[in-house]
Design a protein around this motif. Structure first.
Motif, PDB file in Angstrom:
ATOM      1  N   ALA A 161     -86.471  36.319 -41.306  1.00 22.59           N
ATOM      2  CA  ALA A 161     -86.402  36.330 -42.771  1.00 22.59           C
ATOM      3  C   ALA A 161     -86.612  34.949 -43.383  1.00 22.59           C
ATOM      4  O   ALA A 161     -86.660  34.829 -44.610  1.00 22.59           O
ATOM      5  CB  ALA A 161     -85.047  36.873 -43.219  1.00 22.59           C
ATOM      6  N   LYS A 170     -83.220  43.536 -48.867  1.00 20.76           N
ATOM      7  CA  LYS A 170     -84.202  43.904 -47.839  1.00 20.76           C
ATOM      8  C   LYS A 170     -83.485  44.141 -46.524  1.00 20.76           C
ATOM      9  O   LYS A 170     -82.784  43.251 -46.026  1.00 20.76           O
ATOM     10  CB  LYS A 170     -85.262  42.811 -47.686  1.00 20.76           C
ATOM     11  N   ASP A 198     -89.280  34.566 -46.061  1.00 21.71           N
ATOM     12  CA  ASP A 198     -88.931  35.244 -47.309  1.00 21.71           C
ATOM     13  C   ASP A 198     -87.880  34.460 -48.094  1.00 21.71           C
ATOM     14  O   ASP A 198     -87.935  34.387 -49.330  1.00 21.71           O
ATOM     15  CB  ASP A 198     -88.397  36.657 -47.023  1.00 21.71           C
ATOM     16  N   ALA A 210     -89.625  31.526 -49.733  1.00 18.36           N
ATOM     17  CA  ALA A 210     -90.446  31.976 -50.859  1.00 18.36           C
ATOM     18  C   ALA A 210     -89.582  32.401 -52.040  1.00 18.36           C
ATOM     19  O   ALA A 210     -89.922  32.114 -53.204  1.00 18.36           O
ATOM     20  CB  ALA A 210     -91.341  33.141 -50.409  1.00 18.36           C
ATOM     21  N   PHE A 211     -88.459  33.073 -51.774  1.00 22.27           N
ATOM     22  CA  PHE A 211     -87.548  33.498 -52.845  1.00 22.27           C
ATOM     23  C   PHE A 211     -87.026  32.289 -53.610  1.00 22.27           C
ATOM     24  O   PHE A 211     -87.044  32.262 -54.857  1.00 22.27           O
ATOM     25  CB  PHE A 211     -86.392  34.309 -52.257  1.00 22.27           C
ATOM     26  N   TYR A 219     -80.023  40.282 -47.341  1.00 21.16           N
ATOM     27  CA  TYR A 219     -80.864  40.909 -46.334  1.00 21.16           C
ATOM     28  C   TYR A 219     -80.106  41.086 -45.017  1.00 21.16           C
ATOM     29  O   TYR A 219     -79.117  40.406 -44.745  1.00 21.16           O
ATOM     30  CB  TYR A 219     -82.134  40.072 -46.097  1.00 21.16           C
ATOM     31  N   THR A 256     -81.976  41.251 -55.103  1.00 22.34           N
ATOM     32  CA  THR A 256     -83.068  41.716 -54.258  1.00 22.34           C
ATOM     33  C   THR A 256     -82.492  42.019 -52.880  1.00 22.34           C
ATOM     34  O   THR A 256     -81.769  41.197 -52.314  1.00 22.34           O
ATOM     35  CB  THR A 256     -84.165  40.649 -54.139  1.00 22.34           C
ATOM     36  N   TYR A 284     -86.233  44.378 -41.784  1.00 22.83           N
ATOM     37  CA  TYR A 284     -86.691  43.489 -40.715  1.00 22.83           C
ATOM     38  C   TYR A 284     -86.484  44.187 -39.366  1.00 22.83           C
ATOM     39  O   TYR A 284     -85.377  44.670 -39.089  1.00 22.83           O
ATOM     40  CB  TYR A 284     -85.919  42.173 -40.738  1.00 22.83           C
TER      41      TYR A 284
END
Length: 433
Positions: free
Chosen positions: A412, A398, A415, A418-419, A368, A396, A401
């Protein structure tokens, strides 16, 4: 607030008061540290033991050399936990056994998922090269120039243990080998091994492992991911998260040179020299260069940024060498500085677990960056993501942001937690390549 304004304020403060510490918004002022819990048998090291010079190191990678209970006053929220400073065996880029320092924290609350408690192997973002900047010291309130205590708090609140390496070179008579990929990756994996050997600790060999880091820590995280299968195959690594990644140091250095954040390039030059002392470096310096080396070695993050704001690398050598000219210089075995810098590039010779690639990655990766990123060039972050996708790594990505470099680390964090929680709970990750 714009990150440039935040950094500028810190830079002005550091420049006007020698030794002043600029406190980032995410860190609270260090409260008086409470006395740590009574040390378990065999875990009674002093700071002098933890940060002693790395000499005569023997044993296996991941062996625990020393530990001491500590109070992590710069992790907010008064999270009930047991924590230790640790000193452990790792392996440097030349295959030599070295000692590395770090922190292990285990929450008192039970892991709410299934199976053994997981561990997050964590590498902090850039803290500076002064020995006082070590993450383990800052977490314990000995110095405050760091910004990731809250991020670790999220992991701990979720029931995850944290094994946070300082990185190579924060011991007495050493210099941090900033952005040297194999050193960073080895240190990350080895602190997980060491975390399971702490007297009185509760982490077990079957616990899953996640890897996480941002900026310098993001580079370290991906190096840990790339090296896990070959260097630490016994670890059950299930995922890695990496943001703000300087995947190509040449692209990054060209962008930083002469800019407001040239201090990161100064750290990189001194850090690479620390790992490769045989390469031409000290003999190239003029008076300004010799002073610059000492400035890098004595400052933490904001002090370094203050000293080197707007600095050009050409001004520090007797021959006014450009970056490209430095890259062309060769060491005694014919290796050039350019060769060494290229070895740190991420996404080269990678592939899935079933591939014949040098670096096999058999777990999902989250990468990210902030949309308003202004320190690491978008081109190199995007190129690292593209390389992972082209190699067939479950990735993944992203980049939406609405944040700049430092604020993305915080933006982040949820996230990232959670990942890794999903990976620890066995949930599949859907690549969005």
């Amino acid at each position: 607030m714009k990150l440039r304004s935040m950094i500028s304020a810190a830079v002005l403060g550091a420049a006007s008061v020698a030794g002043a510490v600029a406190l980032p918004p995410a860190a609270s002022a260090a409260a008086p540290a409470a006395a740590p819990a009574a040390a378990p048998s065999g875990c009674t090291a002093t700071d002098d033991d933890i940060y002693a010079p790395s000499v005569g190191v023997t044993g296996n990678a991941g062996d625990l050399l020393a530990c001491a209970p500590t109070k992590l006053s710069n992790i907010p929220g008064d999270i009930p936990m047991k924590a230790w400073k640790v000193r452990y065996v790792s392996t440097n880029v030349k295959g030599e056994k070295i000692a590395v320092s770090g922190t292990v924290a285990i929450p008192d609350a039970a892991w709410p998922g299934g199976g053994a408690r997981p561990t997050v192997a964590f590498n902090p973002g850039t803290l500076g090269l002064g020995q006082q900047c070590a993450f383990s010291k800052q977490l314990a309130g000995q110095y405050v120039d760091m910004y990731e205590g809250g991020n670790l708090g999220l992991f701990l609140k979720a029931g995850m243990a944290v094994a946070a390496t300082d990185g190579v070179g924060y011991l007495k008579d050493s210099t941090h080998t900033y952005v040297v990929g194999q050193n960073a990756g080895h240190a990350l994996l080895d602190i997980v091994r060491a975390s399971r050997k702490i007297p009185g600790g509760t982490l077990t060999a079957d616990g899953p492992v996640g890897i996480s880091g941002y900026s310098e820590g993001g580079q370290a995280s991906l190096w840990g991911a790339q090296l896990a299968a070959s260097y630490a195959p016994e670890l059950k690594v299930v995922g890695a998260a990496a943001g703000g990644v300087p995947g190509d140091l040449k692209v990054t250095a060209k962008f930083l040179n002469g800019g407001a954040f040239a201090g990161f390039a100064a750290d990189a030059l001194v850090g690479l020299h620390s790992a490769y002392p045989e390469m031409p470096f000290d003999s190239l310096m003029n008076d300004a260069g010799r002073k610059a080396i000492q400035d890098v070695k004595s400052n933490c993050l904001y002090g370094t940024l203050a000293v080197f704001a707007g600095a050009h690398v050409e001004n520090y050598s007797t021959d006014h060498l450009t970056l490209d000219q430095i890259y062309a210089l060769k060491g005694p075995d014919g290796t050039s500085w350019g060769d060494i810098v290229d070895r740190q590039k991420l996404g080269v010779d990678i592939g899935p677990a079933s591939s014949g690639a040098k670096y096999k990655i058999g777990f999902p990766v989250f990468q990210y960056r902030g949309w308003l990123e202004e320190i690491i060039p978008h081109e190199t972050e995007d190129a690292t993501h593209d390389a992972y996708c082209k190699a067939g790594i479950n990735t993944t990505w992203k980049n939406t942001y609405p944040t700049e470099h430092l604020t993305t680390d915080w933006g982040a964090a949820g996230d990232v937690t959670a990942f890794l929680a999903d990976r620890f709970n066995g949930k599949p990750a859907q690549s969005n390549c």
